[in-house]
Scaffold this active site. Structure first.
Site, short mmCIF file in Angstrom:
data_model
loop_
_atom_site.label_atom_id
_atom_site.label_comp_id
_atom_site.label_asym_id
_atom_site.label_seq_id
_atom_site.Cartn_x
_atom_site.Cartn_y
_atom_site.Cartn_z
N THR A 58 57.51 -27.00 27.06
CA THR A 58 56.77 -28.22 26.73
C THR A 58 57.57 -29.43 27.18
O THR A 58 58.80 -29.39 27.22
CB THR A 58 56.54 -28.36 25.21
OG1 THR A 58 57.80 -28.28 24.55
CG2 THR A 58 55.62 -27.30 24.66
N ILE A 59 56.86 -30.49 27.52
CA ILE A 59 57.51 -31.78 27.65
C ILE A 59 57.62 -32.31 26.22
O ILE A 59 56.64 -32.31 25.48
CB ILE A 59 56.75 -32.75 28.59
CG1 ILE A 59 57.39 -34.14 28.59
CG2 ILE A 59 55.27 -32.84 28.25
CD1 ILE A 59 56.82 -35.10 29.66
N SER A 60 58.82 -32.70 25.82
CA SER A 60 59.02 -33.12 24.43
C SER A 60 58.22 -34.39 24.14
O SER A 60 57.80 -35.10 25.06
CB SER A 60 60.50 -33.40 24.18
OG SER A 60 61.26 -32.25 24.43
N HIS A 65 62.22 -38.05 23.06
CA HIS A 65 62.94 -38.53 24.25
C HIS A 65 63.63 -39.86 23.94
O HIS A 65 64.77 -40.09 24.35
CB HIS A 65 61.97 -38.71 25.43
CG HIS A 65 61.57 -37.41 26.08
ND1 HIS A 65 60.33 -37.20 26.63
CD2 HIS A 65 62.26 -36.26 26.25
CE1 HIS A 65 60.28 -35.97 27.14
NE2 HIS A 65 61.43 -35.39 26.91
N SER A 94 59.91 -30.72 32.79
CA SER A 94 59.04 -31.63 33.55
C SER A 94 59.82 -32.60 34.43
O SER A 94 59.28 -33.15 35.38
CB SER A 94 58.19 -32.45 32.58
OG SER A 94 59.01 -33.36 31.85
N GLU A 116 67.50 -26.62 35.27
CA GLU A 116 66.31 -25.90 34.80
C GLU A 116 66.38 -24.49 35.35
O GLU A 116 66.48 -24.30 36.56
CB GLU A 116 65.05 -26.63 35.27
CG GLU A 116 63.76 -25.91 35.01
CD GLU A 116 63.60 -25.46 33.56
OE1 GLU A 116 63.60 -26.30 32.66
OE2 GLU A 116 63.47 -24.24 33.33
N HIS A 117 66.32 -23.49 34.45
CA HIS A 117 66.55 -22.12 34.94
C HIS A 117 65.28 -21.39 35.37
O HIS A 117 65.37 -20.30 35.91
CB HIS A 117 67.35 -21.30 33.91
CG HIS A 117 66.58 -20.93 32.68
ND1 HIS A 117 67.00 -19.95 31.82
CD2 HIS A 117 65.42 -21.39 32.18
CE1 HIS A 117 66.14 -19.83 30.83
NE2 HIS A 117 65.17 -20.69 31.03
N GLY A 176 86.17 -29.80 38.39
CA GLY A 176 87.19 -30.57 37.68
C GLY A 176 88.57 -29.97 37.90
O GLY A 176 89.53 -30.69 38.14
N1 SAH Z 1 63.31 -31.60 28.44
C1 SAH Z 1 62.18 -31.09 29.18
C2 SAH Z 1 61.76 -29.67 28.86
C3 SAH Z 1 61.90 -29.17 27.48
S1 SAH Z 1 61.34 -27.47 27.29
C4 SAH Z 1 60.99 -32.02 29.05
O1 SAH Z 1 60.90 -32.76 28.09
O2 SAH Z 1 60.13 -31.95 29.93
C5 SAH Z 1 62.91 -26.66 27.45
C6 SAH Z 1 63.24 -26.28 28.87
O3 SAH Z 1 64.51 -25.65 28.85
C7 SAH Z 1 62.28 -25.29 29.52
O4 SAH Z 1 61.84 -25.81 30.73
C8 SAH Z 1 63.15 -24.04 29.74
O5 SAH Z 1 62.80 -23.31 30.91
C9 SAH Z 1 64.53 -24.63 29.85
N2 SAH Z 1 65.64 -23.72 29.52
C10 SAH Z 1 65.71 -22.84 28.51
N3 SAH Z 1 66.89 -22.20 28.51
C11 SAH Z 1 67.60 -22.69 29.56
C12 SAH Z 1 68.88 -22.42 30.09
N4 SAH Z 1 69.69 -21.51 29.54
N5 SAH Z 1 69.29 -23.13 31.17
C13 SAH Z 1 68.47 -24.04 31.75
N6 SAH Z 1 67.24 -24.33 31.29
C14 SAH Z 1 66.80 -23.66 30.21
#
Ligand code: SAH
Length: 259
Positions: A58-60, A65, A94, A116-117, A176
């Site tokens: 989700t987009i928070s 934010h 997002s 983003e993974h 680093g």
């Molecule tokens: N902050 C973003 C998304 C929040 S949802 C926004 O507001 O749009 C959380 C996100 O974290 C998801 O997209 C999920 O795929 C990502 N995520 C979860 N575990 C992760 C990890 N270990 N490393 C990188 N991203 C991760």
């Protein structure tokens, strides 16, 4: 407080967050006004609520934010002692918050990395950012916002408590060490974690500069039924303090998807 700041346009949403004192600094308001949430949220972009973006992410909500930015602000803005801030946005989804960070860090050499993974979401974030001239500018400048699926770095944010069988921050940490002279080089002034961690990972705290700040939602019990956001602050002397801020509901951090 949720939903009370909703608007019919980006500017109305931001004005409402301002009126409700969820955005407190003029500088922050300006940054949010520059980033149209409609470029990032496929549904109800000006509602003060989280929205689905696919892949169980989700987009928070805008107020969340705003809170993240307000709490991290002292570590984001360029200053004489920190002319080129480095910000890491873990779980950038997002790409919205990554873009707001980039607006605040500015274009004088700072760095914002959105991590983003899920590759499809990483691409979505970049596509969303490319919808505006400002976003394209950040994508084009190598020092600015970028997205990455570095699997080592992603695993640092994983939910396992023992992430130390691998170098948890992968190349990020290596940078680093290689440069050597400044012990904090390659580390981060601010780390935002956009998904809930099982604990406050030492590996991430270690990646903070002194001074530095991290905003991280944490599962507060074994069942994952309770989560609170924690603000981790590292002082100039390296001393770490942690403060529990408020209850939240975030999607969990996970391990990187199998290829
Ligand atoms: N902050 C973003 C998304 C929040 S949802 C926004 O507001 O749009 C959380 C996100 O974290 C998801 O997209 C999920 O795929 C990502 N995520 C979860 N575990 C992760 C990890 N270990 N490393 C990188 N991203 C991760």
């Amino acid at each position: 407080m949720a939903w009370h700041s909703s608007g019919v346009s980006n500017s109305e949403l931001i004005e409402n967050l301002w009126r409700n004192k969820l955005i407190k600094e003029e500088r922050v308001k300006e940054a949010f006004l520059k980033v149209d949430r409609a470029h990032y949220s496929p549904t109800s972009p000006y509602s003060d609520s989280p929205q689905p973006i696919g892949h169980s992410a989700t987009i928070s909500a805008p107020h969340m934010h705003a809170s993240a930015i307000e709490h991290l602000l002292p570590s984001i803005l360029p200053s004489p002692s920190r002319p080129a801030p480095r910000v890491l946005d873990i779980g950038s989804g997002s790409g919205y918050l990554t873009h707001v960070f980039a607006e605040l860090v500015g274009s004088e050499g700072g760095t914002v990395v959105g991590l983003e993974h899920i590759p499809a979401l990483r691409d979505l974030g970049a596509r969303n950012m490319a919808k505006s001239a400002e976003g394209r500018e950040f994508l084009d400048t190598s020092d600015s916002a970028s997205t990455s699926t570095d699997s080592h770095a992603a695993s640092a944010a994983g939910r396992r408590s023992s992430v130390n069988q691998r170098n948890p921050m992968g190349e990020v940490e290596g940078q680093g060490e290689r440069k050597g002279e400044d012990k904090d080089e390659g580390k981060w002034d601010a780390i935002h974690v956009g998904a809930s961690a099982r604990e406050i990972h030492k590996e991430l705290v270690d990646q903070l500069r002194s001074p530095g700040r991290m905003f991280v939602p944490v599962d507060d019990d074994e069942m994952g039924l309770q989560q609170h956001v924690w603000l981790v602050q590292k002082g100039e002397d390296g001393e770490v303090s942690m403060r529990r801020l408020f209850g939240v509901r975030y999607v969990p951090l996970g391990d990187p998807p199998r290829a």
